[in-house]
Design a protein around this motif. Structure first.
Motif, short mmCIF file in Angstrom:
data_model
loop_
_atom_site.label_atom_id
_atom_site.label_comp_id
_atom_site.label_asym_id
_atom_site.label_seq_id
_atom_site.Cartn_x
_atom_site.Cartn_y
_atom_site.Cartn_z
N ASP A 123 0.83 -1.20 0.00
CA ASP A 123 0.00 0.00 0.00
C ASP A 123 0.87 1.25 0.00
OD1 ASP A 123 -2.30 -1.50 0.13
OD2 ASP A 123 -2.25 -1.58 2.32
N LEU A 124 0.43 2.25 -0.74
CA LEU A 124 1.15 3.53 -0.74
C LEU A 124 0.94 4.23 0.60
CD1 LEU A 124 0.09 5.01 -4.21
CD2 LEU A 124 2.35 4.16 -3.58
N PRO A 125 1.92 5.04 1.03
CA PRO A 125 1.67 5.85 2.23
C PRO A 125 0.49 6.80 1.95
CG PRO A 125 3.95 6.09 1.47
CD PRO A 125 3.23 5.28 0.44
N GLN A 126 -0.25 7.13 3.00
CA GLN A 126 -1.43 7.98 2.80
C GLN A 126 -1.15 9.41 3.27
OE1 GLN A 126 -4.66 5.90 4.76
NE2 GLN A 126 -4.35 4.08 3.51
N LEU A 127 -1.52 10.36 2.45
CA LEU A 127 -1.23 11.76 2.77
C LEU A 127 -1.74 12.19 4.15
CD1 LEU A 127 -0.14 14.55 1.99
CD2 LEU A 127 -2.24 14.96 0.68
N PRO A 128 -3.00 11.89 4.51
CA PRO A 128 -3.47 12.41 5.80
C PRO A 128 -2.84 11.76 7.02
CG PRO A 128 -5.20 11.15 4.71
CD PRO A 128 -4.08 11.25 3.74
N GLU A 129 -2.01 10.74 6.82
CA GLU A 129 -1.39 10.17 8.02
C GLU A 129 0.03 10.71 8.22
OE1 GLU A 129 -2.02 6.04 7.48
OE2 GLU A 129 -0.20 5.71 6.34
N LEU A 130 0.43 11.68 7.40
CA LEU A 130 1.76 12.24 7.55
C LEU A 130 1.69 13.50 8.42
CD1 LEU A 130 3.06 11.88 3.88
CD2 LEU A 130 3.34 10.29 5.79
N GLY A 131 2.53 13.54 9.43
CA GLY A 131 2.65 14.76 10.24
C GLY A 131 3.55 15.74 9.52
N LEU A 132 3.71 16.93 10.09
CA LEU A 132 4.52 17.95 9.44
C LEU A 132 5.97 17.49 9.27
CD1 LEU A 132 4.61 20.76 8.25
CD2 LEU A 132 4.90 21.69 10.54
N ILE A 150 -4.83 10.04 16.90
CA ILE A 150 -5.02 11.00 18.00
C ILE A 150 -3.89 12.04 17.96
CG2 ILE A 150 -5.03 11.32 20.52
CD1 ILE A 150 -6.34 8.55 20.77
N ALA A 151 -2.65 11.54 17.77
CA ALA A 151 -1.51 12.47 17.72
C ALA A 151 -1.70 13.47 16.58
CB ALA A 151 -0.22 11.68 17.55
N LEU A 152 -2.23 13.01 15.45
CA LEU A 152 -2.44 13.92 14.32
C LEU A 152 -3.54 14.94 14.63
CD1 LEU A 152 -1.99 11.25 11.56
CD2 LEU A 152 -0.70 13.39 11.65
N PHE A 153 -4.61 14.49 15.27
CA PHE A 153 -5.69 15.44 15.63
C PHE A 153 -5.17 16.51 16.59
CE2 PHE A 153 -8.79 11.73 14.90
CZ PHE A 153 -9.05 12.14 13.60
N MET A 154 -4.24 16.09 17.47
CA MET A 154 -3.77 17.03 18.50
C MET A 154 -2.62 17.90 18.02
SD MET A 154 -4.06 14.52 21.84
CE MET A 154 -3.04 15.58 22.82
N HIS A 155 -2.07 17.61 16.85
CA HIS A 155 -0.89 18.32 16.34
C HIS A 155 -1.13 19.83 16.39
CE1 HIS A 155 2.49 19.28 13.83
NE2 HIS A 155 2.72 18.00 13.52
N GLU A 156 -0.23 20.55 17.07
CA GLU A 156 -0.55 21.97 17.27
C GLU A 156 -0.44 22.82 16.00
OE1 GLU A 156 3.62 23.23 19.45
OE2 GLU A 156 1.76 23.10 20.63
N ASP A 157 0.29 22.34 15.01
CA ASP A 157 0.30 23.07 13.74
C ASP A 157 -0.83 22.59 12.82
OD1 ASP A 157 2.59 24.62 14.22
OD2 ASP A 157 3.84 22.84 13.88
N GLY A 158 -1.56 21.58 13.27
CA GLY A 158 -2.60 21.00 12.44
C GLY A 158 -3.99 21.33 12.97
N LEU A 159 -4.79 20.30 13.22
CA LEU A 159 -6.16 20.56 13.69
C LEU A 159 -6.17 21.09 15.11
CD1 LEU A 159 -7.99 17.43 12.23
CD2 LEU A 159 -8.03 19.76 11.36
N ASN A 160 -5.13 20.76 15.86
CA ASN A 160 -4.94 21.32 17.21
C ASN A 160 -6.17 21.11 18.09
OD1 ASN A 160 -3.59 22.60 19.23
ND2 ASN A 160 -3.92 24.68 18.46
N ILE A 161 -6.69 19.92 18.09
CA ILE A 161 -7.84 19.58 18.94
C ILE A 161 -7.29 19.03 20.25
CG2 ILE A 161 -9.90 18.11 19.13
CD1 ILE A 161 -10.26 18.38 16.15
N SER A 162 -7.64 19.67 21.35
CA SER A 162 -7.02 19.26 22.61
C SER A 162 -7.56 17.92 23.09
CB SER A 162 -7.22 20.32 23.69
OG SER A 162 -8.41 20.06 24.38
N ARG A 163 -6.80 17.28 23.97
CA ARG A 163 -7.21 15.95 24.42
C ARG A 163 -8.51 16.02 25.22
NH1 ARG A 163 -5.51 13.91 29.89
NH2 ARG A 163 -4.15 15.44 30.84
#
Ligand code: SAH
Ligand code: SF4
Length: 372
Positions: free
Chosen positions: A19-28, A203-216
């Motif tokens: 499988d190819l790597p998926q764009l939305p699972e890559l962090g900055l 979860i780590a991607l959702f919480m990424h502060e340069d990204g969606l920055n959704i707090s725990r």
């Protein structure tokens, strides 16, 4: 010699391709490393990352990057790991989305997500698996055979697709409801802690502060009670926890939530006592009330004895029927009485309002229906 034995069907070759790597699972950081390996300037990574977090995963729509980079993204990555197959809108503003996976041998399998708007928040209920390995007998998803663990990219892409949809078509103003994603609950199809790596990564991607920055504090994971995995979640990402309790009597919970046979109440109790809680947060004990099954006086008594009122609250859930479901829900009056009894003993108890029932979007009703 038979002529057809050596022929490998082309689909088998395709499905064996990694499988190819998926764009939305890559962090900055991962995107930056990728840009470096492609001889692209590092700032391109942030541009691509920002598009993703706006819900734009199609490189052709990323206006500020070069045509060459767009092509590279399209050939080296699976940029949009989900197909939006269907969207259904409830009269109360709830939207149910049916997505198809695109990855290798899982292509075409379906999952569902639900957007639940309220006045001041927008919650998305996401799926973590196609089907579920655990067979809770009152759950529609549980009746579906387990088919796949979602990748982190497929989990994150549910949120991104819903954000994009809400931007393209916001909720009607007359509804006076929040029209963006502020909260995430892992309460859709599947048992999130049985797909631990992808769920942690998402979860780590959702919480990424340069990204969606959704707090725990705005992320809640519901589990049927996989004790070692709950411990690990608490150690690495102590998001809000909801436990599908449904009975505080081992013999009955063994039937309603079969994982109890492996991790009985005593083990669960010890694990919950040690789970790290954010300030002023409580663990939610989910309790679906089934008529004559777990709503008897002895069930109430056992529940009262189980709850730790300092750290936990009870969320009573109305049973959501589905075609062929073997149980009946408790009456509304009975439900109120049950809640009142808990409250009178100093236990926080709420009754979960069912949303989107007209589009089969309520808890436990999610089961991607291939016939529609
Ligand atoms: N597998 C996880 C999360 C998905 S189920 C878990 O079991 O916690 C999300 C919630 O919906 C759980 O509390 C589950 O017990 C509840 N649920 C399942 N089927 C239901 C039904 N038919 N009616 C009401 N709630 C249901
Ligand atoms: Fe799986 Fe949760 Fe349904 Fe049980 S309630 S079958 S764990 S999805």
């Amino acid at each position: 010699m038979p002529t057809n034995t050596a022929i490998t069907p082309p689909t088998a070759t395709l499905s064996n391709r990694p499988d190819l790597p998926q764009l939305p699972e890559l962090g900055l950081a991962e995107l930056q490393a990728l840009m470096t390996s492609w001889n692209q300037p590092k700032f391109r990574a942030k541009q691509v990352f920002d598009w993703c977090n706006k819900g734009v995963l199609n490189p052709d729509e990323m206006k500020n990057i070069s045509a060459e980079l767009r092509e590279k993204l399209k050939t080296e990555l699976l940029c949009e790991p989900l197909n939006l197959i269907r969207r259904e809108c409830s009269t109360d503003g709830t939207r149910k989305y049916v997505f198809g996976l695109k990855r290798g041998r899982f292509a075409g399998k379906m999952v569902e997500s639900v957007f639940i708007p309220e006045e001041k928040r927008g919650t998305v209920c996401i799926s973590s698996q196609v089907g579920c390995v655990l067979d809770c007998p009152f759950c529609h998803t549980g009746t579906q055979a387990f088919e796949a663990n979602l990748s982190a990219g497929e989990i994150v892409a549910q949120i991104l697709a819903i954000k994009a949809d809400l931007r393209a078509e916001p909720l009607a103003q007359a509804l006076e409801m929040h029209s963006d994603v502020t909260h995430i609950v892992y309460m859709g199809m599947g048992e999130p802690l049985a797909n631990e790596d992808s769920v942690h990564q998402s979860i780590a991607l959702f919480m990424h502060e340069d990204g969606l920055n959704i707090s725990r504090r705005r992320i809640t994971l519901s589990t049927s009670g996989l004790v070692p995995q709950i411990k690990r979640l608490g150690e690495v990402q102590p998001v809000n926890l909801a436990i599908s309790l449904h009975s505080a009597i081992d013999e009955l919970r063994d039937v309603l939530v079969p994982i109890n046979r492996k991790h009985p109440l005593k083990e669960l109790r010890a694990c919950l006592n040690n789970y790290e809680l954010a300030k002023q947060r409580h663990i939610t004990l989910e309790y679906v009330l089934l008529d004559g099954v777990n709503d008897r006086p002895e069930d109430l008594k056992a529940l009262m004895a189980f709850v730790n009122p300092e750290r936990e609250r009870v969320n009573l859930i109305q049973f959501n029927p589905y075609p062929g479901s073997p149980y009946q829900g408790t009456s509304k009056d009975n439900m109120r009485e049950f809640a009142q009894s808990l409250i009178s003993k100093g236990i926080r108890a709420t009754v979960r309002r069912s949303r989107g029932q007209d589009i089969m979007a309520a808890c436990g009703q999610l089961k991607a229906d291939t016939s529609k």
